[in-house]
Design a protein around this motif. Sequence first.
Motif, PDB file in Angstrom:
ATOM      1  N   GLY A 109     -70.619 -11.820 -24.731  1.00  0.00           N
ATOM      2  CA  GLY A 109     -69.592 -11.434 -23.180  1.00  0.00           C
ATOM      3  C   GLY A 109     -70.032 -11.030 -22.365  1.00  0.00           C
ATOM      4  O   GLY A 109     -71.708 -10.763 -22.549  1.00  0.00           O
ATOM      5  N   ASP A 110     -69.945 -10.273 -21.284  1.00  0.00           N
ATOM      6  CA  ASP A 110     -69.011  -9.244 -20.036  1.00  0.00           C
ATOM      7  C   ASP A 110     -70.312  -7.757 -20.580  1.00  0.00           C
ATOM      8  O   ASP A 110     -69.576  -6.662 -20.953  1.00  0.00           O
ATOM      9  N   ILE A 111     -71.685  -7.594 -20.824  1.00  0.00           N
ATOM     10  CA  ILE A 111     -72.733  -6.643 -21.039  1.00  0.00           C
ATOM     11  C   ILE A 111     -71.416  -4.889 -20.517  1.00  0.00           C
ATOM     12  O   ILE A 111     -71.201  -4.156 -20.808  1.00  0.00           O
ATOM     13  N   THR A 112     -70.571  -5.455 -19.095  1.00  0.00           N
ATOM     14  CA  THR A 112     -70.152  -4.463 -18.236  1.00  0.00           C
ATOM     15  C   THR A 112     -68.281  -4.380 -19.040  1.00  0.00           C
ATOM     16  O   THR A 112     -67.773  -3.432 -18.493  1.00  0.00           O
ATOM     17  N   LYS A 113     -68.257  -5.158 -19.798  1.00  0.00           N
ATOM     18  CA  LYS A 113     -66.784  -5.000 -20.006  1.00  0.00           C
ATOM     19  C   LYS A 113     -66.389  -5.477 -21.533  1.00  0.00           C
ATOM     20  O   LYS A 113     -65.750  -6.320 -22.508  1.00  0.00           O
ATOM     21  N   LEU A 114     -67.649  -4.821 -22.604  1.00  0.00           N
ATOM     22  CA  LEU A 114     -67.578  -5.049 -23.859  1.00  0.00           C
ATOM     23  C   LEU A 114     -66.760  -3.866 -24.340  1.00  0.00           C
ATOM     24  O   LEU A 114     -66.233  -4.846 -25.565  1.00  0.00           O
ATOM     25  N   LEU A 133     -84.475  -0.254  -8.081  1.00  0.00           N
ATOM     26  CA  LEU A 133     -83.844   0.035  -8.149  1.00  0.00           C
ATOM     27  C   LEU A 133     -82.438  -0.082  -7.710  1.00  0.00           C
ATOM     28  O   LEU A 133     -82.080   0.412  -8.146  1.00  0.00           O
ATOM     29  N   ARG A 134     -82.725  -1.433  -6.897  1.00  0.00           N
ATOM     30  CA  ARG A 134     -81.703  -1.245  -5.514  1.00  0.00           C
ATOM     31  C   ARG A 134     -80.098  -2.597  -6.496  1.00  0.00           C
ATOM     32  O   ARG A 134     -80.346  -3.052  -7.446  1.00  0.00           O
ATOM     33  N   PRO A 135     -79.198  -1.761  -5.978  1.00  0.00           N
ATOM     34  CA  PRO A 135     -77.963  -2.515  -6.040  1.00  0.00           C
ATOM     35  C   PRO A 135     -78.186  -3.847  -5.599  1.00  0.00           C
ATOM     36  O   PRO A 135     -76.932  -4.378  -5.449  1.00  0.00           O
ATOM     37  N   VAL A 136     -78.817  -4.838  -5.664  1.00  0.00           N
ATOM     38  CA  VAL A 136     -78.692  -5.832  -5.210  1.00  0.00           C
ATOM     39  C   VAL A 136     -79.202  -7.082  -5.612  1.00  0.00           C
ATOM     40  O   VAL A 136     -78.852  -6.770  -7.398  1.00  0.00           O
ATOM     41  N   GLY A 137     -79.039  -8.490  -5.389  1.00  0.00           N
ATOM     42  CA  GLY A 137     -79.304  -9.675  -6.262  1.00  0.00           C
ATOM     43  C   GLY A 137     -78.214 -10.290  -7.928  1.00  0.00           C
ATOM     44  O   GLY A 137     -77.546  -9.509  -6.611  1.00  0.00           O
ATOM     45  N   GLY A 138     -78.879 -10.926  -8.348  1.00  0.00           N
ATOM     46  CA  GLY A 138     -77.968 -10.987  -9.037  1.00  0.00           C
ATOM     47  C   GLY A 138     -77.578 -10.702 -11.100  1.00  0.00           C
ATOM     48  O   GLY A 138     -77.883  -9.190 -10.795  1.00  0.00           O
ATOM     49  N   GLY A 139     -77.953 -11.563 -11.484  1.00  0.00           N
ATOM     50  CA  GLY A 139     -77.881 -10.726 -12.663  1.00  0.00           C
ATOM     51  C   GLY A 139     -77.113 -10.126 -13.535  1.00  0.00           C
ATOM     52  O   GLY A 139     -75.891  -8.985 -12.400  1.00  0.00           O
ATOM     53  N   ASN A 141     -78.249  -6.835 -13.504  1.00  0.00           N
ATOM     54  CA  ASN A 141     -78.046  -5.904 -12.399  1.00  0.00           C
ATOM     55  C   ASN A 141     -76.951  -5.822 -10.749  1.00  0.00           C
ATOM     56  O   ASN A 141     -76.030  -4.720 -11.158  1.00  0.00           O
ATOM     57  N   ALA A 142     -76.339  -6.409 -10.840  1.00  0.00           N
ATOM     58  CA  ALA A 142     -75.528  -6.652 -10.074  1.00  0.00           C
ATOM     59  C   ALA A 142     -73.776  -6.213 -10.504  1.00  0.00           C
ATOM     60  O   ALA A 142     -72.983  -5.700  -9.841  1.00  0.00           O
ATOM     61  N   ALA A 143     -73.823  -6.557 -11.927  1.00  0.00           N
ATOM     62  CA  ALA A 143     -73.032  -6.832 -12.371  1.00  0.00           C
ATOM     63  C   ALA A 143     -72.495  -5.362 -12.858  1.00  0.00           C
ATOM     64  O   ALA A 143     -71.380  -4.409 -12.712  1.00  0.00           O
ATOM     65  N   ILE A 144     -73.967  -4.290 -13.650  1.00  0.00           N
ATOM     66  CA  ILE A 144     -73.673  -3.630 -14.018  1.00  0.00           C
ATOM     67  C   ILE A 144     -73.339  -2.926 -12.615  1.00  0.00           C
ATOM     68  O   ILE A 144     -72.600  -1.992 -12.651  1.00  0.00           O
TER      69      ILE A 144
END
Length: 231
Positions: A109-114, A133-139, A141-144
Motif C-alpha cells: 500500500g501507499d504509506i500515506t494512505k494506510l 530534510l527538504r520536501p523535494v525529489g520523489g519516492g 519523501n515526496a509522497a509523505i
Amino acid sequence: KASSSCNDDVKGTGKNAELAEGTVADRGVSSLSNTPTLAFPSISTADFQFNIELASDIIVEKVEEYANKLGEAKLVLVDTSHGSKILSLVNLKAGRKRIDSSKFTTFVGDITKLYSEGRLHCNVIANTANWRLRPVGGGVNAAIFNAAGPELETATKERAKCLKSGSAVAVPLPSTSPLFWREGVTHVIHVLGPNMNPLRPDCLNNNYREGCKVLQDTYSALFEAFASIVK
Ligand code: AR6
C-alpha cells in the motif's frame, strides 16, 4: 561531502501521542488500533540503489533484534506493489527465522494512505528523507511531504536542519495535518540511509562494507526513535 556539514544534535520525539490519538478520534477516524505500530519503507533500495538481497538480510536482522525490545508495538514493512521484490525477500527470510507475525508483517500500500485505503492504522511512519530534510525529489519523501501538507515541513524545521546518513529524527505531526486527521499518524520519523546512486550526494561507490554498516545503523536509529515514542 555534501552532508558533512550536518552536525545537528538530532533530538526529541515528542510525547503527545496519547493526546494526539484522542484528537484523531474526535475528528472522526474510527476504530483506530491502540497498538503502537511503525510503518516503514525499505530504506535505500529504490532511488539510493542499495542491493536488495543485502538490504533484506539487514531488515530481517534488525527486526529480529527489535521485535521483543519493543514490547507490544508492531513493525510493518510497506511497499506500493504486489510485485515488490524486497517484500518477497523479507517475507521469505523472516519466515525462515520464524519471526513472530504478531510483531512484524509486510503490507502492500501507499504509506500515506494506510488507514484510508487499507484500514491499517500505523501511528508512526518512517520517511526515507534527503540530507537537507527538504520536501523535494520523489519516492516516499515526496509522497509523505505532499500528504502531510506544510505542517510537516514546519514541524521538521523545529527539530533539525539536516540529517546524517545512518541517523533518524522523529517529528510530532500537528493535528492540522491531513496525515494526522485522515490517517491517524502522530509522528513521522525521517531517516537517511546509505546512498549507492552516483547522481545523489555522498555516494558510497559500491562500498558495501561501509554501506551495510550504515544501513544497519539507520534501522537501529529508526527503531530506537520509535521505541522512544511508544514508551
Ligand atoms: N508508499 C510505500 N512505499 C513506497 C512509496 C509509497 N508512497 N513510494 C516508494 N516506496 P525511496 P531511498 C518504496 O526511493 O532509496 C528520495 O527522493 C519504494 O518502492 O523513497 O532510500 C529522498 O529524497 C522502495 O521500496 O527511498 C532521497 O533523496 C522504498 O519505498 C532518496 O529518494 C524506498 O524508496 C532516498 O532513496
